[in-house]
Write a protein that holds these residues in place. Structure first.
Motif, short mmCIF file in Angstrom:
data_model
loop_
_atom_site.label_atom_id
_atom_site.label_comp_id
_atom_site.label_asym_id
_atom_site.label_seq_id
_atom_site.Cartn_x
_atom_site.Cartn_y
_atom_site.Cartn_z
N GLY A 43 67.55 100.88 43.20
CA GLY A 43 68.97 100.78 43.57
C GLY A 43 69.16 100.59 45.06
N ILE A 44 68.36 101.32 45.84
CA ILE A 44 68.46 101.19 47.30
C ILE A 44 68.08 99.77 47.73
CG2 ILE A 44 67.46 101.94 49.49
CD1 ILE A 44 67.23 104.75 48.27
N ILE A 45 67.01 99.24 47.14
CA ILE A 45 66.56 97.89 47.50
C ILE A 45 67.62 96.86 47.12
CG2 ILE A 45 64.87 96.09 46.98
CD1 ILE A 45 62.80 98.32 46.61
N LEU A 46 68.16 96.97 45.90
CA LEU A 46 69.19 96.02 45.47
C LEU A 46 70.44 96.12 46.35
CD1 LEU A 46 68.93 96.27 41.58
CD2 LEU A 46 68.12 94.43 43.05
N GLY A 47 70.80 97.36 46.70
CA GLY A 47 71.97 97.54 47.57
C GLY A 47 71.75 96.93 48.93
N ALA A 48 70.55 97.09 49.47
CA ALA A 48 70.25 96.52 50.79
C ALA A 48 70.29 95.00 50.74
CB ALA A 48 68.88 97.00 51.26
N VAL A 49 69.76 94.42 49.65
CA VAL A 49 69.78 92.96 49.51
C VAL A 49 71.22 92.46 49.42
CG1 VAL A 49 69.20 91.05 47.97
CG2 VAL A 49 67.49 92.81 48.47
N THR A 50 72.05 93.15 48.62
CA THR A 50 73.45 92.74 48.47
C THR A 50 74.21 92.84 49.78
OG1 THR A 50 73.45 93.46 46.16
CG2 THR A 50 75.59 93.19 47.22
N ILE A 51 74.00 93.95 50.49
CA ILE A 51 74.68 94.14 51.78
C ILE A 51 74.23 93.07 52.77
CG2 ILE A 51 74.89 95.67 53.77
CD1 ILE A 51 74.74 98.03 51.81
N GLY A 52 72.93 92.81 52.80
CA GLY A 52 72.41 91.78 53.70
C GLY A 52 72.98 90.41 53.39
N ARG A 53 73.10 90.09 52.11
CA ARG A 53 73.66 88.80 51.71
C ARG A 53 75.13 88.71 52.10
NH1 ARG A 53 74.14 87.76 45.44
NH2 ARG A 53 75.79 89.29 45.81
N ASP A 54 75.88 89.80 51.89
CA ASP A 54 77.30 89.80 52.24
C ASP A 54 77.50 89.68 53.75
OD1 ASP A 54 77.94 90.01 49.60
OD2 ASP A 54 78.30 92.18 49.64
N VAL A 55 76.64 90.37 54.51
CA VAL A 55 76.74 90.29 55.97
C VAL A 55 76.45 88.87 56.44
CG1 VAL A 55 75.66 91.03 58.13
CG2 VAL A 55 76.22 92.71 56.38
N GLN A 56 75.42 88.25 55.86
CA GLN A 56 75.07 86.88 56.23
C GLN A 56 76.19 85.92 55.88
OE1 GLN A 56 71.62 85.35 54.23
NE2 GLN A 56 71.40 83.60 55.60
N ARG A 57 76.77 86.09 54.69
CA ARG A 57 77.85 85.20 54.27
C ARG A 57 79.09 85.42 55.14
NH1 ARG A 57 81.93 85.56 50.32
NH2 ARG A 57 81.16 87.61 49.75
N GLY A 58 79.37 86.69 55.50
CA GLY A 58 80.50 86.97 56.37
C GLY A 58 80.34 86.34 57.74
N ALA A 59 79.11 86.37 58.27
CA ALA A 59 78.86 85.76 59.57
C ALA A 59 79.01 84.25 59.50
CB ALA A 59 77.46 86.12 60.04
N ALA A 60 78.55 83.65 58.38
CA ALA A 60 78.70 82.20 58.21
C ALA A 60 80.16 81.81 58.10
CB ALA A 60 77.92 81.75 56.98
N ASN A 61 80.95 82.60 57.36
CA ASN A 61 82.38 82.31 57.25
C ASN A 61 83.08 82.48 58.59
OD1 ASN A 61 82.05 81.81 54.54
ND2 ASN A 61 82.98 83.71 53.84
N GLN A 62 82.63 83.44 59.37
CA GLN A 62 83.22 83.64 60.70
C GLN A 62 82.96 82.43 61.58
OE1 GLN A 62 85.13 86.26 61.51
NE2 GLN A 62 85.59 85.25 63.44
N ARG A 63 81.77 81.84 61.46
CA ARG A 63 81.47 80.62 62.22
C ARG A 63 82.35 79.46 61.77
NH1 ARG A 63 76.14 82.51 61.71
NH2 ARG A 63 75.75 81.12 59.96
N ILE A 64 82.62 79.39 60.46
CA ILE A 64 83.53 78.35 59.95
C ILE A 64 84.89 78.50 60.62
CG2 ILE A 64 84.84 77.63 57.92
CD1 ILE A 64 82.10 76.57 57.72
N ALA A 65 85.36 79.74 60.74
CA ALA A 65 86.68 79.99 61.31
C ALA A 65 86.72 79.66 62.80
CB ALA A 65 87.10 81.44 61.08
N THR A 66 85.73 80.13 63.54
CA THR A 66 85.79 80.00 65.00
C THR A 66 85.29 78.66 65.50
OG1 THR A 66 83.63 81.09 65.18
CG2 THR A 66 85.57 82.48 65.35
N GLU A 67 84.22 78.16 64.91
CA GLU A 67 83.63 76.92 65.42
C GLU A 67 84.19 75.67 64.76
OE1 GLU A 67 79.40 77.22 65.13
OE2 GLU A 67 79.32 79.18 66.12
#
Length: 228
Positions: free
Chosen positions: A31-55
């Motif tokens: 569960g911890i591993i799956l949670g870390a993977v999900t959080i990491g994926r969400d953080v990466q996607r959020g950063a990519a979306n932020q670049r779409i907005a700003t850049e």
């Protein structure tokens, strides 16, 4: 006196299964591993979306303003007889190669976009990790604004940036960043079908339906009002 019989067993010992405690520990670790993977994926996607907005989105807004400030007209508007509207008319979008050519002819730098020659396109990932494409156009569209009397609205022609190919998550993120709240009807960023609405009620983005996976949700178009 009888002596105790000592039995000797030869061969392999019988295999012992996992105890409940051991199984619980394994499940917790998974569960911890799956949670870390999900959080990491969400953080990466959020950063990519932020670049779409700003850049990308804000980069194109800057390019639009640079064109207007340098030429004294908006993109596509005839220089000989300017109307103040993109392409000189209502509902005539400026997209693709025509948009890029207009910017290049005026010496305006465009955002990097997807690649050279595709500056009007950007690629991002939806909530399921599927690639989606966002396209930028400019157009003059009908846009509702407050009237003189409280609670009334008038429809006027305004220049907007069209964002085609938005998922619900990206639309909500852009709306929250640009307007500070989620509302497809009011603010600078609106869903295309709501831009000219004269009702007073706030509405959610249409594709963001409860229980619907992003892979099943249709993409939509939003209008971002320009300053000129």
């Amino acid at each position: 006196m009888n002596r105790p019989v000592i039995r000797r067993f030869h061969g392999h010992r019988p295999e012992r299964g996992f105890t409940l405690v051991e199984l619980s520990i394994v499940l917790v670790i998974i569960g911890i591993i799956l949670g870390a993977v999900t959080i990491g994926r969400d953080v990466q996607r959020g950063a990519a979306n932020q670049r779409i907005a700003t850049e990308f989105v804000q980069g194109w807004a800057i390019a639009f303003d640079a064109f207007a400030n340098g030429s004294g007209r908006v993109p596509g508007d005839p220089a000989a007889n300017p109307t103040g509207l993109v392409n000189g008319a209502l509902d005539t979008p400026l997209c693709g190669a025509n948009l890029r050519t207009e910017m290049q002819a005026a010496g305006v730098a465009m955002p990097a976009g997807r690649a050279e020659g595709s500056e009007d396109l950007a690629v991002y990932l939806d909530a399921n990790g599927n690639p989606r494409q966002l396209e930028v156009c400019f157009a003059a569209r009908s846009w509702s604004e407050p009237g003189a009397a409280p609670g009334t609205y008038l429809v006027r022609n305004r220049n907007v940036m069209e964002l085609r190919g938005l998922t619900p998550a990206l639309a909500n993120m852009l709306d929250n960043q640009l307007d500070g709240k989620l509302d497809a009807r009011f603010g600078r960023l609106r869903e295309n079908t709501r831009a000219a609405a004269t009702g007073t009620a706030s509405v959610a983005w249409s594709a963001a339906q409860p229980g619907r996976d992003e892979a099943q949700a249709p993409t939509m178009t939003a209008y971002l009002r320009m300053s000129r």
